[in-house]
Design a protein around this motif. Structure first.
Motif, mmCIF file in Angstrom:
data_model
loop_
_atom_site.group_PDB
_atom_site.id
_atom_site.type_symbol
_atom_site.label_atom_id
_atom_site.label_comp_id
_atom_site.label_asym_id
_atom_site.label_seq_id
_atom_site.Cartn_x
_atom_site.Cartn_y
_atom_site.Cartn_z
ATOM 1 N N ASP A 27 0.858 -1.188 0.000
ATOM 2 C CA ASP A 27 0.000 0.000 0.000
ATOM 3 C C ASP A 27 0.895 1.238 0.000
ATOM 4 O OD1 ASP A 27 -1.663 2.124 0.396
ATOM 5 O OD2 ASP A 27 -2.708 1.289 2.137
ATOM 6 N N ASP A 28 1.000 1.855 -1.185
ATOM 7 C CA ASP A 28 1.893 3.015 -1.270
ATOM 8 C C ASP A 28 1.104 4.316 -1.327
ATOM 9 O OD1 ASP A 28 0.823 2.963 -3.774
ATOM 10 O OD2 ASP A 28 2.712 2.739 -4.854
ATOM 11 N N SER A 29 -0.122 4.305 -0.775
ATOM 12 C CA SER A 29 -0.936 5.526 -0.871
ATOM 13 C C SER A 29 -0.266 6.704 -0.159
ATOM 14 C CB SER A 29 -2.353 5.290 -0.342
ATOM 15 O OG SER A 29 -2.314 4.597 0.870
ATOM 16 N N PHE A 30 0.593 6.411 0.797
ATOM 17 C CA PHE A 30 1.334 7.488 1.470
ATOM 18 C C PHE A 30 2.148 8.316 0.470
ATOM 19 C CE2 PHE A 30 5.410 8.752 3.525
ATOM 20 C CZ PHE A 30 4.906 9.678 4.428
ATOM 21 N N LEU A 31 2.572 7.680 -0.618
ATOM 22 C CA LEU A 31 3.474 8.354 -1.555
ATOM 23 C C LEU A 31 2.745 9.174 -2.624
ATOM 24 C CD1 LEU A 31 5.890 5.356 -2.064
ATOM 25 C CD2 LEU A 31 6.259 7.347 -0.633
ATOM 26 N N VAL A 32 1.416 9.132 -2.598
ATOM 27 C CA VAL A 32 0.670 9.886 -3.598
ATOM 28 C C VAL A 32 0.890 11.383 -3.376
ATOM 29 C CG1 VAL A 32 -1.641 10.432 -4.440
ATOM 30 C CG2 VAL A 32 -1.062 8.095 -3.832
ATOM 31 N N ASP A 33 1.125 12.093 -4.421
ATOM 32 C CA ASP A 33 1.250 13.555 -4.388
ATOM 33 C C ASP A 33 2.476 14.097 -3.668
ATOM 34 O OD1 ASP A 33 -1.061 13.844 -5.813
ATOM 35 O OD2 ASP A 33 -2.307 13.890 -4.001
ATOM 36 N N GLN A 34 3.346 13.264 -3.234
ATOM 37 C CA GLN A 34 4.532 13.795 -2.581
ATOM 38 C C GLN A 34 5.694 12.833 -2.789
ATOM 39 O OE1 GLN A 34 6.679 16.026 -1.635
ATOM 40 N NE2 GLN A 34 5.523 16.879 0.057
ATOM 41 N N ASN A 35 6.846 13.378 -3.086
ATOM 42 C CA ASN A 35 8.047 12.556 -3.168
ATOM 43 C C ASN A 35 8.777 12.595 -1.839
ATOM 44 O OD1 ASN A 35 7.889 11.751 -5.873
ATOM 45 N ND2 ASN A 35 8.569 13.781 -6.514
ATOM 46 N N TYR A 36 9.290 11.451 -1.432
ATOM 47 C CA TYR A 36 10.038 11.392 -0.186
ATOM 48 C C TYR A 36 11.387 10.733 -0.423
ATOM 49 C CZ TYR A 36 5.713 12.386 2.310
ATOM 50 O OH TYR A 36 4.562 12.976 2.766
ATOM 51 N N VAL A 37 12.342 11.177 0.353
ATOM 52 C CA VAL A 37 13.576 10.428 0.497
ATOM 53 C C VAL A 37 13.455 9.725 1.840
ATOM 54 C CG1 VAL A 37 16.014 10.684 1.054
ATOM 55 C CG2 VAL A 37 15.050 11.928 -0.867
ATOM 56 N N PHE A 38 13.708 8.424 1.866
ATOM 57 C CA PHE A 38 13.702 7.712 3.134
ATOM 58 C C PHE A 38 15.125 7.689 3.676
ATOM 59 C CE2 PHE A 38 9.806 6.341 1.188
ATOM 60 C CZ PHE A 38 8.928 6.231 2.251
ATOM 61 N N THR A 39 15.287 8.062 4.936
ATOM 62 C CA THR A 39 16.615 8.012 5.541
ATOM 63 C C THR A 39 17.043 6.554 5.659
ATOM 64 O OG1 THR A 39 15.855 7.751 7.811
ATOM 65 C CG2 THR A 39 16.014 10.014 6.957
ATOM 66 N N THR A 40 18.252 6.332 6.081
ATOM 67 C CA THR A 40 18.732 4.956 6.186
ATOM 68 C C THR A 40 17.990 4.189 7.278
ATOM 69 O OG1 THR A 40 20.706 3.583 6.169
ATOM 70 C CG2 THR A 40 20.639 5.346 7.813
ATOM 71 N N GLU A 41 17.235 4.895 8.104
ATOM 72 C CA GLU A 41 16.419 4.246 9.131
ATOM 73 C C GLU A 41 14.945 4.224 8.700
ATOM 74 O OE1 GLU A 41 17.859 2.725 11.553
ATOM 75 O OE2 GLU A 41 16.397 2.474 13.152
ATOM 76 N N GLY A 42 14.676 4.562 7.454
ATOM 77 C CA GLY A 42 13.306 4.471 6.945
ATOM 78 C C GLY A 42 12.410 5.640 7.306
ATOM 79 N N HIS A 43 12.977 6.753 7.796
ATOM 80 C CA HIS A 43 12.134 7.902 8.134
ATOM 81 C C HIS A 43 12.011 8.818 6.906
ATOM 82 C CE1 HIS A 43 11.886 6.572 12.194
ATOM 83 N NE2 HIS A 43 13.185 6.633 12.381
ATOM 84 N N PRO A 44 10.775 9.098 6.477
ATOM 85 C CA PRO A 44 10.603 9.862 5.237
ATOM 86 C C PRO A 44 10.835 11.368 5.418
ATOM 87 C CG PRO A 44 8.460 9.255 6.156
ATOM 88 C CD PRO A 44 9.491 8.620 7.045
ATOM 89 N N LEU A 45 11.549 11.954 4.464
ATOM 90 C CA LEU A 45 11.727 13.406 4.401
ATOM 91 C C LEU A 45 11.222 13.848 3.032
ATOM 92 C CD1 LEU A 45 15.392 13.628 5.772
ATOM 93 C CD2 LEU A 45 13.286 14.164 7.021
ATOM 94 N N PRO A 46 10.299 14.798 2.982
ATOM 95 C CA PRO A 46 9.715 15.189 1.691
ATOM 96 C C PRO A 46 10.710 15.961 0.829
ATOM 97 C CG PRO A 46 8.908 16.613 3.434
ATOM 98 C CD PRO A 46 9.754 15.575 4.096
ATOM 99 N N VAL A 47 10.632 15.740 -0.460
ATOM 100 C CA VAL A 47 11.486 16.469 -1.389
ATOM 101 C C VAL A 47 10.757 17.753 -1.765
ATOM 102 C CG1 VAL A 47 12.635 16.414 -3.621
ATOM 103 C CG2 VAL A 47 12.416 14.320 -2.284
ATOM 104 N N LYS A 48 11.319 18.872 -1.344
ATOM 105 C CA LYS A 48 10.674 20.171 -1.580
ATOM 106 C C LYS A 48 11.575 20.999 -2.460
ATOM 107 C CE LYS A 48 9.482 20.471 3.303
ATOM 108 N NZ LYS A 48 8.085 20.830 3.289
ATOM 109 N N SER A 49 10.961 21.690 -3.389
ATOM 110 C CA SER A 49 11.794 22.494 -4.279
ATOM 111 C C SER A 49 12.524 23.578 -3.489
ATOM 112 C CB SER A 49 10.939 23.121 -5.367
ATOM 113 O OG SER A 49 9.910 23.860 -4.771
ATOM 114 N N ALA A 50 11.881 24.112 -2.470
ATOM 115 C CA ALA A 50 12.518 25.202 -1.725
ATOM 116 C C ALA A 50 13.815 24.738 -1.057
ATOM 117 C CB ALA A 50 11.559 25.748 -0.681
ATOM 118 N N TRP A 51 13.837 23.488 -0.615
ATOM 119 C CA TRP A 51 15.053 22.980 0.015
ATOM 120 C C TRP A 51 16.161 22.814 -1.011
ATOM 121 C CZ3 TRP A 51 14.287 18.718 4.255
ATOM 122 C CH2 TRP A 51 13.605 19.298 5.338
ATOM 123 N N GLN A 52 15.759 22.509 -2.243
ATOM 124 C CA GLN A 52 16.775 22.260 -3.251
ATOM 125 C C GLN A 52 17.447 23.535 -3.698
ATOM 126 O OE1 GLN A 52 15.297 19.738 -6.340
ATOM 127 N NE2 GLN A 52 15.490 18.032 -4.930
#
Ligand SMILES: *[C@@H]1O[C@H](CO)[C@@H](O)[C@H](O)[C@H]1NC(C)=O
Ligand SMILES: *[C@@H]1O[C@H](CO)[C@@H](O)[C@H](O)[C@H]1NC(C)=O
Ligand SMILES: *[C@@H]1O[C@H](CO)[C@@H](O)[C@H](O)[C@H]1NC(C)=O
Ligand SMILES: *[C@@H]1O[C@H](CO)[C@@H](O)[C@H](O)[C@H]1NC(C)=O
Length: 588
Positions: free
Chosen positions: A469-494
């Motif tokens: 069930d990957d519904s969590f990933l709808v509408d948002q991209n995440y990078v998962f840390t090496t411990e599996g904690h998601p951090l959203p990919v935001k253009s402002a951070w880039q």
């Protein structure tokens, strides 16, 4: 949060339901399988998702009943262990006397609760931690472990609590987790006070670096801090965390050999290598992972310029067919011919790169070892095709499930759902006990050990759940840390390049006007629609100034010339051996 919502949305809206660079491959392969997504797959997913959900709750509820607020659950005796000081501490030195736990497993469960859709329990946990968690404790901890588990857990949960879903009401949540994370981050800074900028592996949370502390650390220990500490800097506006992590990473990279290889252990005072043999497993693994993921999360070209040669060197010197052995960083000569279970994350990283064929072939071999024993033993001797005589344990590690999740995202090949099912069945059959899930001490005999590691909830259950069930990933991209904690990919951070803002006063950056600010080359490359569009202008969205579509909408190709330029990275796509356009890397 510092990020302007409307601005980040223009970028995020373009990319849906994909994990970053995977999208390129997803597009190419999904139209092949689209017609085959049948009812059986959907039914299997629903059935398996329920099964994984039950596993999560069995582990979580037993932790809450028998161990909370201590660190981890002992599932056989149904009691607890305050294991924070034991993480990475193989000889169990300097254990604290009066330490009563930091609810480690609860912090590690926060993002999983959100992914599994239990917002009420998430809120309850956040409130408990807000009032009761303190890092002012006399405990000597491993910087790396504490960073990926506690800091990563808190930062990720803070973002999830405050994102556009309004998961927690503003009158309930007033950045308590971020305040805790900042307090922890400040304690970490003491570790970086060395002549090289490379951090000590160990600090005492209350008193800082202890007298006569060991100066030995590992490559992953000082090279995988940038995601969590970078996120903390961007959330708080205090650049010190990211600057410290970046300085250490640069120093580490400067210590590479002429072959672009790094060793496994080093001295933080002299900056010299202690162990020259290395590979992609224990002591090094997340160094590679964080270079690539930092490039995705923060967009800095510098990370890519480190990662790219590092990756090519791994493929050149460590790879042997689908396997990865260890080698001496100075000569490139093979040292140990062993599969270690931590290496199983590598195919997942390759998927992020677009190197799906290599990921697929390694993943298949790793899974064949899992099937041979029922779970993946810690070490397996490749040349003899047998388990290592002493390292026979399986501590509920997530890496193979993680790679399976990435490969399924990229290919939608239902075979990966079966791989996940086999893992779920093994976990239930061999590791489930009445009081939770127990590690395995000896895979040959399936002897259990009285320990449920916090990463079982942070990662193993999470990746298995996301597989179905990957519904969590709808509408948002995440990078998962090496411990599996998601951090959203935001253009402002880039756009806020580490280089630019570590040297500058954050407050003035926060107030920048997008129109007048100098736009770096990199910010033109990543989601440049922000720079092109004025606020509130309707009409079509410019995806990217550099985007050139592939010749065919199916992304099939005969030669590289049929392929265009990727919209998110501005890199030229090439034609793979299988005849698809993608961000493939040339692997020698
Ligand atoms: C959330 O978790 C708690 C604790 O396990 C449980 O009591 C509750 O039923 C869960 N809620 C949902 C919606 O699953
Ligand atoms: C903090 O911990 C105490 C003792 O366990 C508990 O009574 C209290 O409810 C906790 N605070 C919150 C907000 O949960
Ligand atoms: C993965 O490998 C298997 C076996 O070699 C092959 O059948 C399958 O097509 C491969 N999938 C991808 C996406 O490369
Ligand atoms: C940062 O910039 C702000 C606004 O320009 C100013 O008020 C503040 O004093 C500056 N801080 C430092 C440390 O220079």
């Amino acid at each position: 949060m510092l990020v302007s919502k409307s601005k980040s949305k223009t970028c995020v809206g373009i990319r849906k339901k994909v994990v970053i660079f995977v999208m390129i491959i997803t597009l190419t392969i999904s139209n092949l399988v689209m017609s085959q997504v049948d009812h059986r797959t959907a039914a299997k997913k629903r059935y398996m998702k329920e099964k994984v959900r039950k596993m999560f709750y069995h582990a979580y509820n037993n932790y809450m009943a028998h161990a909370f607020p201590h660190d981890e659950l002992k599932p056989i005796t149904k009691t607890y262990t305050d294991s924070l000081s034991e993480l990475g501490n193989l000889k169990l030195e300097h254990l604290p006397q009066n330490y009563k736990g930091s609810a480690l497993t609860l912090v590690e469960s926060l993002s999983s609760l959100v992914i599994i859709g239990n917002n009420t329990e998430f809120e309850r946990a956040v409130l408990w931690l807000s009032e009761n968690l303190s890092f002012d404790v006399d405990a000597r901890i491993n910087l790396f472990e504490c960073n990926i588990r506690l800091l990563g857990g808190l930062v990720s949960a803070h973002i999830l609590a405050t994102d556009s879903t309004n998961r927690l009401a503003p009158e309930v949540y007033k950045n308590q987790l971020l305040i805790l994370a900042e307090d922890l981050g400040q304690r970490f800074l003491h570790a970086f006070d060395t002549p090289t900028g490379l951090p000590y592996a160990w600090i005492n949370l209350k008193y800082g670096v202890m007298e006569d502390e060991t100066t030995e650390t590992s490559t992953s220990g000082c090279g995988s801090l940038i995601l969590e500490m970078g996120a903390l800097s961007r959330l708080t506006g205090d650049s010190r965390y990211e600057a410290a992590a970046l300085r250490a990473l640069r120093k580490l990279w400067s210590m590479r050999s002429p072959l672009n290889l790094v060793g496994t252990t080093l001295d933080v005072v002299t900056g010299e290598w202690l162990e020259y043999s290395s590979g992609i497993g224990a002591g090094v693994d997340s160094f590679y992972e964080y270079l690539m993921k930092a490039h995705i999360l923060f967009g800095g070209e510098e990370f890519w310029e480190m990662f790219h040669p590092a990756y090519l060197a791994v493929q050149k010197y460590f790879r042997h067919g689908p396997w990865y052995h260890d080698a001496d960083m100075r000569t490139g000569r093979a040292t140990y011919w062993q599969l270690t279970s931590l290496q199983a994350f590598w195919p997942g990283l390759q998927v992020l790169l677009g190197d799906v064929a290599a990921a697929n072939s390694s993943h298949r071999e790793f899974f064949s070892v899992w099937e041979k024993f029922g779970v993946l033993p810690e070490r397996y001797l490749l040349d003899r095709g047998m388990m290592h005589p002493t390292e026979k344990y399986y501590p509920l590690r997530p890496e193979l499930a993680e790679s399976t999740f990435y490969l399924y995202q990229a290919t939608k090949d239902p075979w990966y759902l079966e791989v996940g099912e086999s893992m779920v069945n093994s976990l239930n059959r061999y590791t489930k006990v009445e009081g939770g899930f127990a590690s395995i001490k000896d895979v040959a005999t399936m002897t259990p050990e009285d320990h449920q590691h916090s990463f079982f909830l942070a990662e193993t259950c999470k990746y298995l759940y996301l597989l179905y069930d990957d519904s969590f990933l709808v509408d948002q991209n995440y990078v998962f840390t090496t411990e599996g904690h998601p951090l959203p990919v935001k253009s402002a951070w880039q756009e806020r390049l580490p280089e630019a803002y570590t040297a500058t006063n954050w407050t003035s950056i926060m107030g920048i006007n997008y129109e007048t600010r100098r736009i770096s080359a990199m910010s033109l490359q990543v989601c440049p629609s922000i720079a092109l569009m004025s606020e509130g202008s309707a009409g079509h969205q410019v995806e990217s100034v550099c985007h050139i579509p592939d010749l065919r909408t199916t992304h099939r190709c005969m030669t590289d010339d049929d392929c265009g330029i990727d919209s998110t990275s501005c890199r030229k796509r090439t034609c793979s051996m299988a005849g698809y356009c993608g961000l493939w890397l040339l692997v020698l």
